[in-house]
Design a protein around this motif. Structure first.
Motif, PDB file in Angstrom:
ATOM      1  N   ARG A  26      26.370  21.469  43.670  1.00 19.59           N
ATOM      2  CA  ARG A  26      25.939  21.540  42.267  1.00 19.59           C
ATOM      3  C   ARG A  26      25.388  22.937  41.953  1.00 19.59           C
ATOM      4  N   ALA A  27      24.558  23.437  42.853  1.00 19.43           N
ATOM      5  CA  ALA A  27      23.933  24.750  42.617  1.00 19.43           C
ATOM      6  C   ALA A  27      24.992  25.839  42.532  1.00 19.43           C
ATOM      7  N   LEU A  28      25.989  25.764  43.417  1.00 20.59           N
ATOM      8  CA  LEU A  28      27.016  26.811  43.433  1.00 20.59           C
ATOM      9  C   LEU A  28      27.904  26.739  42.199  1.00 20.59           C
ATOM     10  N   ALA A  29      28.208  25.523  41.755  1.00 17.16           N
ATOM     11  CA  ALA A  29      29.018  25.384  40.533  1.00 17.16           C
ATOM     12  C   ALA A  29      28.264  25.970  39.345  1.00 17.16           C
ATOM     13  N   GLU A  30      26.959  25.676  39.287  1.00 18.94           N
ATOM     14  CA  GLU A  30      26.140  26.244  38.191  1.00 18.94           C
ATOM     15  C   GLU A  30      26.084  27.772  38.280  1.00 18.94           C
ATOM     16  N   ALA A  31      26.209  28.302  39.497  1.00 15.78           N
ATOM     17  CA  ALA A  31      26.139  29.757  39.715  1.00 15.78           C
ATOM     18  C   ALA A  31      27.521  30.399  39.593  1.00 15.78           C
ATOM     19  N   GLY A 382      34.002  43.211  48.322  1.00 17.30           N
ATOM     20  CA  GLY A 382      35.463  43.401  48.332  1.00 17.30           C
ATOM     21  C   GLY A 382      35.944  43.750  46.948  1.00 17.30           C
ATOM     22  N   ILE A 383      37.024  43.113  46.537  1.00 20.15           N
ATOM     23  CA  ILE A 383      37.674  43.477  45.265  1.00 20.15           C
ATOM     24  C   ILE A 383      36.762  43.234  44.063  1.00 20.15           C
ATOM     25  N   ALA A 384      35.924  42.201  44.110  1.00 21.87           N
ATOM     26  CA  ALA A 384      35.024  41.956  42.960  1.00 21.87           C
ATOM     27  C   ALA A 384      34.026  43.103  42.835  1.00 21.87           C
ATOM     28  N   SER A 385      33.488  43.553  43.986  1.00 16.44           N
ATOM     29  CA  SER A 385      32.506  44.657  43.970  1.00 16.44           C
ATOM     30  C   SER A 385      33.162  45.973  43.602  1.00 16.44           C
ATOM     31  N   ALA A 386      34.443  46.125  43.940  1.00 21.29           N
ATOM     32  CA  ALA A 386      35.096  47.430  43.710  1.00 21.29           C
ATOM     33  C   ALA A 386      35.327  47.680  42.219  1.00 21.29           C
ATOM     34  N   GLY A 387      35.415  46.615  41.420  1.00 20.79           N
ATOM     35  CA  GLY A 387      35.546  46.804  39.974  1.00 20.79           C
ATOM     36  C   GLY A 387      36.923  47.303  39.551  1.00 20.79           C
ATOM     37  N   ARG A 388      36.962  47.884  38.361  1.00 22.19           N
ATOM     38  CA  ARG A 388      38.253  48.301  37.806  1.00 22.19           C
ATOM     39  C   ARG A 388      38.343  49.828  37.719  1.00 22.19           C
ATOM     40  N   VAL A 440      36.474  33.850  35.952  1.00 23.21           N
ATOM     41  CA  VAL A 440      36.551  33.302  34.593  1.00 23.21           C
ATOM     42  C   VAL A 440      35.606  34.016  33.630  1.00 23.21           C
ATOM     43  N   TYR A 441      34.700  34.853  34.153  1.00 24.08           N
ATOM     44  CA  TYR A 441      33.847  35.679  33.277  1.00 24.08           C
ATOM     45  C   TYR A 441      33.626  37.008  33.969  1.00 24.08           C
ATOM     46  N   GLU A 442      33.892  38.099  33.278  1.00 27.64           N
ATOM     47  CA  GLU A 442      33.821  39.430  33.887  1.00 27.64           C
ATOM     48  C   GLU A 442      33.007  40.367  32.996  1.00 27.64           C
ATOM     49  N   PRO A 443      31.731  40.698  33.378  1.00 27.06           N
ATOM     50  CA  PRO A 443      30.941  41.651  32.593  1.00 27.06           C
ATOM     51  C   PRO A 443      31.509  43.061  32.713  1.00 27.06           C
ATOM     52  N   LYS A 444      31.036  43.962  31.848  1.00 28.84           N
ATOM     53  CA  LYS A 444      31.603  45.313  31.757  1.00 28.84           C
ATOM     54  C   LYS A 444      31.156  46.193  32.927  1.00 28.84           C
ATOM     55  N   TYR A 445      29.847  46.200  33.201  1.00 26.02           N
ATOM     56  CA  TYR A 445      29.327  47.077  34.263  1.00 26.02           C
ATOM     57  C   TYR A 445      29.061  46.282  35.537  1.00 26.02           C
ATOM     58  N   LEU A 446      29.390  46.862  36.682  1.00 28.65           N
ATOM     59  CA  LEU A 446      29.013  46.269  37.993  1.00 28.65           C
ATOM     60  C   LEU A 446      29.229  44.758  37.939  1.00 28.65           C
ATOM     61  N   ARG A 447      30.456  44.371  37.663  1.00 29.12           N
ATOM     62  CA  ARG A 447      30.802  42.978  37.329  1.00 29.12           C
ATOM     63  C   ARG A 447      30.355  41.976  38.388  1.00 29.12           C
ATOM     64  N   PHE A 448      30.323  42.391  39.672  1.00 28.54           N
ATOM     65  CA  PHE A 448      30.068  41.457  40.769  1.00 28.54           C
ATOM     66  C   PHE A 448      28.683  40.824  40.651  1.00 28.54           C
ATOM     67  N   PHE A 449      27.733  41.502  39.978  1.00 26.55           N
ATOM     68  CA  PHE A 449      26.374  40.943  39.890  1.00 26.55           C
ATOM     69  C   PHE A 449      26.374  39.637  39.079  1.00 26.55           C
TER      70      PHE A 449
END
Ligand code: P61
Length: 456
Positions: A26-31, A382-388, A440-449
């Motif tokens: 449950r916690a991970l789905a919410e996160a 990895g790829i999420a931290s590397a950004g665009r 499913v949601y990608e912020p503009k800066y430092l997206r991985f956070f």
């Protein structure tokens, strides 16, 4: 060889809550399957980061009582300034609230838009502040650093040919400075050798290029020099640290790592003119130049933390604990970055999940599975931290797709390491059934956070 233990005993403990699998589902789905978005109370063993999560000593807590909270000229600032001058050797010191506060100031002061900033592999906040200042980051690390199985003892080293080629191609006046990190976080906490920093210094002197050091984990780097480099076995960590820094023109520091405090950073340079600009900038963005966004008590605790962090028996125990976890995992043939670095074990998610393509976020998936199995929090690198890539808009596709098990200093025991290793093995044994994620949601800066994911 006799076993030996940490040079401290525990005087206070913080109870941990053990959760059930369904609580964690449950916690991970919410996160949104992002470990950064989990609540600390839902985490059992927190290996997200070694940043700000380290245990202070009784002497550091005593220092908290010695806060001189004068707005200007606090006693604690002068103690911190003297301690940095003594151990790191730089002349001028500016306190900041944490590392990226220092990265922001040095980037603004030392980069002209369009200039190049060669560095030994990127780090997220470091590169972002260099780019926000108009700099163009160029990776000049040796090729081995991008190979998780290479056993090169100093994978953080700068490739001198790459660096010289960049300087000759763009012209020395278009190189803002060399951004040198010791150790290299994204490569797996990998060190730079003294011979390499010496060689970089003489190359840069030939072209009149400055070198600024990211000193965040430089004391761990000093340990690898003492252990692996010819001629340093009998030099103290403090001597090695000071010599290494002497080949650079200044440094920024996240004191939340090596210096054993929960908040804090600093910036130090030898050039009076540059210092003048930094001391002026700090009052705009961080606070007066004698507190830089920190309470007096924080600066006092940081000074004590610096003195404790250079003790040889302390750093040997710190690195020894990371190495202990690494050996448990390699005994089970679980793929990790080799050689084991200073602050973390980096699981090689590409080899862990060969059936999950990088676009389905294998390292993020591994961090999620590890949390579900046992409430252990790790970090995707990895790829999420590397950004665009700002030019193409497409993901960067880093060679290293890693999940970082980051060991806080003086916090967990060997028993916790055993539990972590067994959890990783349980996830490894179930790897064939594991599916990837989609973002499913990608912020503009430092997206991985703050990005959110769903299971495929
Ligand atoms: C070598 C270096 C760092 O490792 C570092 C921080 N490191 C963190 C926190 C963090 C930072 C950026 C991330 O993408 C990340 F996911 C985690 C970490 O966990 O490793 C900073 C910045 O120092 P600040 O955190 O005091 O501002 C500068 N230089």
């Amino acid at each position: 060889r006799r076993s030996w233990a940490e040079p401290w005993k525990i005087k206070m403990v913080e109870p941990l809550r053990v959760t059930t699998r369904e609580e964690r589902e449950r916690a991970l789905a919410e996160a949104g399957y992002n470990t950064f978005l989990l609540r600390s109370e839902d985490v059992y063993i927190d290996l997200l980061t070694d940043s700000g999560t380290n245990a202070m000593s009784d002497r550091q807590w005593a220092a908290i009582m010695l806060g001189d909270e004068a707005y200007a000229g606090s006693r604690n600032f002068y103690r911190l300034e003297a301690t940095i001058q003594q151990y790191y050797g730089y002349r001028y010191v500016v306190p900041t609230h944490q590392g990226r506060g220092a990265e922001h100031l040095i980037s603004r002061a030392a980069i002209r838009p369009g200039q190049y900033v060669p560095g030994n592999m990127y780090f997220t906040t470091t590169r972002l502040h260099q780019e926000l200042a108009g700099g163009i980051f160029v990776d000049v690390i040796i090729d081995e650093a991008h190979d998780p199985q290479s056993l090169h003892p100093f994978k953080g080293n700068v490739d001198l040919d790459k660096l010289e080629a960049l300087i000759r191609r763009e012209g020395a006046q278009n190189i803002a400075y060399v951004s040198l990190a010791g150790t290299v976080n994204m490569a797996g906490g990998q060190p730079v050798s003294m011979a390499n920093v010496r060689a970089v210094r003489s190359l840069c002197d030939r072209y009149g290029v400055r070198i600024f050091l990211d000193a965040t984990r430089m004391i761990e780097n000093a340990f690898f020099i003492q252990e692996r480099e010819e001629g340093y076995a009998n030099r103290s960590i403090a001597e090695i640290l000071k010599e290494f820094c002497s080949y650079t023109d200044g440094a920024w520091m996240s004191a939340k790592k090596d210096a054993l405090v929960n908040i804090g950073g600093w910036l130090a340079v030898n050039d009076a003119e540059l210092f003048d600009e930094l001391r002026n900038l700090v009052v705009v963005y961080e606070g007066l130049h004698t507190y830089g966004g920190l309470a007096g008590r924080d600066m006092e605790a940081m000074a004590v933390g610096i003195e404790e962090s250079v003790q040889d028996d302390y750093i040997r125990a710190r690195i020894g604990q990371v190495r202990y976890l690494g050996e448990l995992l390699t005994d089970w043939d679980i793929p990790i970055v080799q050689p084991v670095g200073g602050h973390a074990i980096f699981l090689d998610a590409r080899r862990f999940y060969p059936h999950i393509p990088q676009r389905e976020f294998p390292a993020q998936t591994l961090a999620a599975e590890l949390y579900l199995d046992s409430g252990i929090r790790s970090m995707e690198r990895g790829i999420a931290s590397a950004g665009r890539d700002p030019k193409t808009g497409d993901h960067y596709y880093p060679k290293l797709e890693l999940t970082r098990l980051t060991i806080p200093r003086r916090v967990y025991t060997q028993a916790h390491m055993d539990v972590v290793a067994e959890a990783v093995k349980a996830v490894y044994d179930a790897r064939a059934q594991t599916r990837g994620l989609r973002m499913v949601y990608e912020p503009k800066y430092l997206r991985f956070f703050q990005a959110r994911f769903e299971r495929l």
